[in-house]
Design a protein around this motif. Sequence first.
Motif, mmCIF file in Angstrom:
data_model
loop_
_atom_site.group_PDB
_atom_site.id
_atom_site.type_symbol
_atom_site.label_atom_id
_atom_site.label_comp_id
_atom_site.label_asym_id
_atom_site.label_seq_id
_atom_site.Cartn_x
_atom_site.Cartn_y
_atom_site.Cartn_z
ATOM 1 N N ARG A 3 46.713 40.673 11.231
ATOM 2 C CA ARG A 3 46.054 39.925 10.166
ATOM 3 C C ARG A 3 47.089 39.321 9.223
ATOM 4 N NH1 ARG A 3 44.821 40.392 4.924
ATOM 5 N NH2 ARG A 3 42.859 39.464 4.177
ATOM 6 N N ALA A 4 48.098 40.128 8.841
ATOM 7 C CA ALA A 4 49.128 39.636 7.926
ATOM 8 C C ALA A 4 49.868 38.437 8.529
ATOM 9 C CB ALA A 4 50.107 40.756 7.602
ATOM 10 N N ARG A 5 50.168 38.503 9.825
ATOM 11 C CA ARG A 5 50.876 37.412 10.495
ATOM 12 C C ARG A 5 50.012 36.148 10.533
ATOM 13 N NH1 ARG A 5 50.496 35.757 15.536
ATOM 14 N NH2 ARG A 5 49.320 37.628 16.156
ATOM 15 N N LEU A 6 48.728 36.323 10.863
ATOM 16 C CA LEU A 6 47.835 35.162 10.936
ATOM 17 C C LEU A 6 47.595 34.549 9.559
ATOM 18 C CD1 LEU A 6 45.227 36.564 13.489
ATOM 19 C CD2 LEU A 6 46.840 34.682 13.896
ATOM 20 N N LYS B 189 50.562 32.483 8.786
ATOM 21 C CA LYS B 189 50.576 31.246 9.574
ATOM 22 C C LYS B 189 49.559 30.242 9.038
ATOM 23 C CE LYS B 189 51.252 31.080 13.976
ATOM 24 N NZ LYS B 189 51.153 31.238 15.448
ATOM 25 N N SER B 190 48.415 30.755 8.560
ATOM 26 C CA SER B 190 47.382 29.844 8.050
ATOM 27 C C SER B 190 47.873 29.045 6.849
ATOM 28 C CB SER B 190 46.118 30.628 7.675
ATOM 29 O OG SER B 190 46.343 31.401 6.509
ATOM 30 N N GLU B 191 48.906 29.573 6.163
ATOM 31 C CA GLU B 191 49.440 28.898 4.986
ATOM 32 C C GLU B 191 50.665 28.040 5.303
ATOM 33 O OE1 GLU B 191 50.267 32.074 2.352
ATOM 34 O OE2 GLU B 191 48.159 32.583 1.958
ATOM 35 N N THR B 192 51.240 28.259 6.480
ATOM 36 C CA THR B 192 52.496 27.555 6.787
ATOM 37 C C THR B 192 52.391 26.578 7.957
ATOM 38 O OG1 THR B 192 53.169 29.433 8.180
ATOM 39 C CG2 THR B 192 53.904 29.446 5.871
ATOM 40 N N VAL B 193 51.437 26.805 8.866
ATOM 41 C CA VAL B 193 51.320 25.946 10.051
ATOM 42 C C VAL B 193 50.762 24.572 9.649
ATOM 43 C CG1 VAL B 193 50.045 25.617 12.209
ATOM 44 C CG2 VAL B 193 51.132 27.807 11.709
ATOM 45 N N THR B 194 51.335 23.519 10.201
ATOM 46 C CA THR B 194 50.874 22.163 9.901
ATOM 47 C C THR B 194 50.183 21.494 11.088
ATOM 48 O OG1 THR B 194 53.068 21.312 10.493
ATOM 49 C CG2 THR B 194 52.659 21.802 8.158
ATOM 50 N N ASP B 195 50.474 21.964 12.310
ATOM 51 C CA ASP B 195 49.857 21.371 13.492
ATOM 52 C C ASP B 195 48.356 21.687 13.499
ATOM 53 O OD1 ASP B 195 50.100 20.146 16.282
ATOM 54 O OD2 ASP B 195 49.136 22.083 16.687
ATOM 55 N N PRO B 196 47.494 20.673 13.571
ATOM 56 C CA PRO B 196 46.034 20.899 13.487
ATOM 57 C C PRO B 196 45.495 21.804 14.596
ATOM 58 C CG PRO B 196 46.560 18.586 13.179
ATOM 59 C CD PRO B 196 47.824 19.235 13.617
ATOM 60 N N ASP B 197 45.970 21.607 15.833
ATOM 61 C CA ASP B 197 45.469 22.423 16.942
ATOM 62 C C ASP B 197 45.867 23.890 16.767
ATOM 63 O OD1 ASP B 197 44.329 20.222 18.119
ATOM 64 O OD2 ASP B 197 46.087 19.771 19.358
ATOM 65 N N GLU B 198 47.118 24.115 16.403
ATOM 66 C CA GLU B 198 47.591 25.498 16.204
ATOM 67 C C GLU B 198 46.874 26.131 15.022
ATOM 68 O OE1 GLU B 198 51.766 28.018 15.622
ATOM 69 O OE2 GLU B 198 51.801 25.817 15.707
ATOM 70 N N LEU B 199 46.651 25.340 13.987
ATOM 71 C CA LEU B 199 45.956 25.862 12.802
ATOM 72 C C LEU B 199 44.518 26.237 13.153
ATOM 73 C CD1 LEU B 199 46.320 26.397 9.777
ATOM 74 C CD2 LEU B 199 45.464 24.094 9.331
ATOM 75 N N ALA B 200 43.890 25.451 14.021
ATOM 76 C CA ALA B 200 42.516 25.759 14.448
ATOM 77 C C ALA B 200 42.478 27.078 15.214
ATOM 78 C CB ALA B 200 41.983 24.621 15.311
ATOM 79 N N VAL C 62 44.564 29.549 14.838
ATOM 80 C CA VAL C 62 44.785 30.622 13.852
ATOM 81 C C VAL C 62 43.484 30.966 13.139
ATOM 82 C CG1 VAL C 62 45.905 31.187 11.659
ATOM 83 C CG2 VAL C 62 47.241 30.134 13.499
ATOM 84 N N PHE C 63 42.766 29.937 12.680
ATOM 85 C CA PHE C 63 41.523 30.195 11.954
ATOM 86 C C PHE C 63 40.447 30.786 12.871
ATOM 87 C CE2 PHE C 63 43.362 27.652 8.614
ATOM 88 C CZ PHE C 63 42.799 28.187 7.472
ATOM 89 N N GLU C 64 40.470 30.393 14.127
ATOM 90 C CA GLU C 64 39.512 30.961 15.082
ATOM 91 C C GLU C 64 39.766 32.458 15.260
ATOM 92 O OE1 GLU C 64 38.092 30.387 19.759
ATOM 93 O OE2 GLU C 64 39.511 28.978 18.848
ATOM 94 N N ARG C 65 41.048 32.815 15.357
ATOM 95 C CA ARG C 65 41.395 34.245 15.516
ATOM 96 C C ARG C 65 41.095 35.030 14.238
ATOM 97 N NH1 ARG C 65 41.164 38.450 18.578
ATOM 98 N NH2 ARG C 65 42.779 40.009 18.122
ATOM 99 N N LEU C 66 41.349 34.434 13.092
ATOM 100 C CA LEU C 66 41.045 35.102 11.818
ATOM 101 C C LEU C 66 39.544 35.372 11.698
ATOM 102 C CD1 LEU C 66 43.365 33.121 9.369
ATOM 103 C CD2 LEU C 66 43.497 35.569 9.866
ATOM 104 N N THR C 67 38.752 34.414 12.136
ATOM 105 C CA THR C 67 37.294 34.591 12.076
ATOM 106 C C THR C 67 36.846 35.662 13.062
ATOM 107 O OG1 THR C 67 37.014 32.274 11.457
ATOM 108 C CG2 THR C 67 35.079 33.422 12.319
ATOM 109 N N ALA C 68 37.433 35.644 14.272
ATOM 110 C CA ALA C 68 37.036 36.606 15.305
ATOM 111 C C ALA C 68 37.352 38.033 14.900
ATOM 112 C CB ALA C 68 37.731 36.262 16.623
ATOM 113 N N THR C 69 38.431 38.218 14.134
ATOM 114 C CA THR C 69 38.836 39.572 13.728
ATOM 115 C C THR C 69 38.299 39.947 12.349
ATOM 116 O OG1 THR C 69 40.913 38.664 12.856
ATOM 117 C CG2 THR C 69 40.940 39.542 15.118
ATOM 118 N N ASP C 70 37.402 39.127 11.818
ATOM 119 C CA ASP C 70 36.793 39.393 10.505
ATOM 120 C C ASP C 70 37.855 39.584 9.425
ATOM 121 O OD1 ASP C 70 34.682 39.715 8.767
ATOM 122 O OD2 ASP C 70 34.513 41.877 9.098
ATOM 123 N N ALA C 71 38.902 38.762 9.494
ATOM 124 C CA ALA C 71 40.020 38.906 8.562
ATOM 125 C C ALA C 71 39.631 38.562 7.130
ATOM 126 C CB ALA C 71 41.174 38.013 9.011
#
Length: 628
Positions: free
Chosen positions: A91-94, A97-108, A110-119
Amino acid sequence: MLTIDNLTYRIQGRTLMEGASARLASGWKVGLIGRNGTGKSTLLRLIRESETETDSAIRIGKAAKMGWVAQEVEASDRTLLEETLAADTERARLMHKSETVTDPDELAEVFERLTATDAWSGESRAASILTGLGFSQSDLSRACKEFSGGWRMRAALAGVLFAEPDLLLLDEPTNYLDLEGAAWLESYLKTYPHTVLLVSHDRELLNNAVTHILALEHLKLFVHPGNYDSWQRKRSEQLAQAEAQKAKQDKARAHLQSFVDRFRAKASKATQAQSRIKMLERMQDIVIPLEERTHAFDFPAPDELASPLFVLDDADLGYTAGEPVLRGVNLRVDNDDRIAIVGANGQGKSTLVKSVADRLPLLEGKRVAARKIEIGYFSQDQLDELSAGQNAIDHVRRVRPNATEGQLRSIVANIGFDRSKAETNVEKLSGGEKVRLLLGLTALKKPHILILDEPTSHLDIDSREALIHALNNYEGAVLLITHDVYLAEATADRLWLVNQGRAAPYDGDLSDYRQLVLAADKTRTDSPSVASKSEPAPPPPPQRSETEIRRATADIRKKISAAERDIERLRKSLDALDAKLADASLYDRDPQKAVNLGQDRDKVQAELAVAEEAWLKASEAYEMAASD
């Protein structure tokens, strides 16, 4: 989830496990039990180390994440909440990344994984765990370095619980929790979504929070479905069965040997004798496992004193350097009192018992004690007061300076130390042995009041049973602080509640108190404000109406219990009669007896119907009274 296959482990020439095997399925909550020194903590360490070994007798599920409390949280400037959130490294790593990643696909992704893990619910979940373990809401924003080692251990436990590993390993998790924290942990583990393997001597936890028992006995591992009490019953049944089989085998062996001894020399019987000799040789001995005996505790009867033994009158208690911890305390202790003291850590339970033991002077008010009273005081803090470089005999000599060497050794043996242990320096004794020594030294003073502040943290289950037996036989008064609900329920008949600067008798039992603690925690958990600056409301005392209901239904509950005893007795009688009537030869051998047994059965059946009707009516009456 976890496979142990033919594990053998030795340490310093001593075998702890030999060919031990077990398999634990995903989702099981498993209590790892065994006597002190059998290797439970060693097994947990081997399981942890198996994560980095490719060729091991221990294997965990593919891609499974393992978690454990390695050590206390570092005394850093990070807040308690930040430290707990950081324990979930994914969770801490994601989040980073959600605050530093700029690539839209990679950011999507990250957010998909954060949602899946109820972060996104992380902060509220972390706060819920921390408050459940005894931290206040205001503690969550304090730096870790502001907490003592014991509280940082709680923070480490909070971190591993928040990370929710697939395999959670816990080694005596209630040792640094109070009764309230232990009650919360028990409730939490019941609903933990993954596999748990915990070492514990807390019988209440092993009965209420586990689905399986993993017993380490006689160098082997045994898996049993059910809780600790269920395992104990099964173990007793197996032992009784083995004893019966051995008795049967011994009888057969004696019969065969008798035949051999009588006819070995006779030519006409020689062949038969040889046949029986071969039968004796083929017999495999039935071995009954030797039970390790737990040495009993003993608290001698004190000299008789009139009640009350002790009174606190409008007393303020605390330390001279600060404000009172407890104010206006009015309590008394009588000869036959058995009192458990409850309240969250930090509320003043130890301050109260130190004041009773005269280890703290009163700030205000009066302390009145009977003349010639002797107060025995035990605390975990005293483990550090044992003198390094000295053995058990040296410590007993301080209490009995005029005793001979033979008398000293006899006293030490009665406390539970054989010759080798009696001459072992205390720093080399186990935690349980140190506890036994301190309790033995306390007993030598023949106290009128025995004060025990967390006496069981280093004792195994059998030693705790021995302590319960000793306390129930002890003729003095007992004041007990413990997180061990089983110990408290088995020895105490009254409660004192220490809370919000007050100490007073509590009008309820431990079951009432535990329910109120859990209800108060649920209220905190359901609160939408995680970062609230106000302290959580302490558990309120039980409403008088509940007490009145219990009293009003006392006679009904007695009728229910009496009916249940009658039903159990009559069903056993019915089973016994049915067993006799099932003998087909009875009707030819003794037809009149068969008729009599049939009549007896009809009579018992009628009595059973009456008892069941009485139970039903009493139960309905109880439900109506309770609902009113």
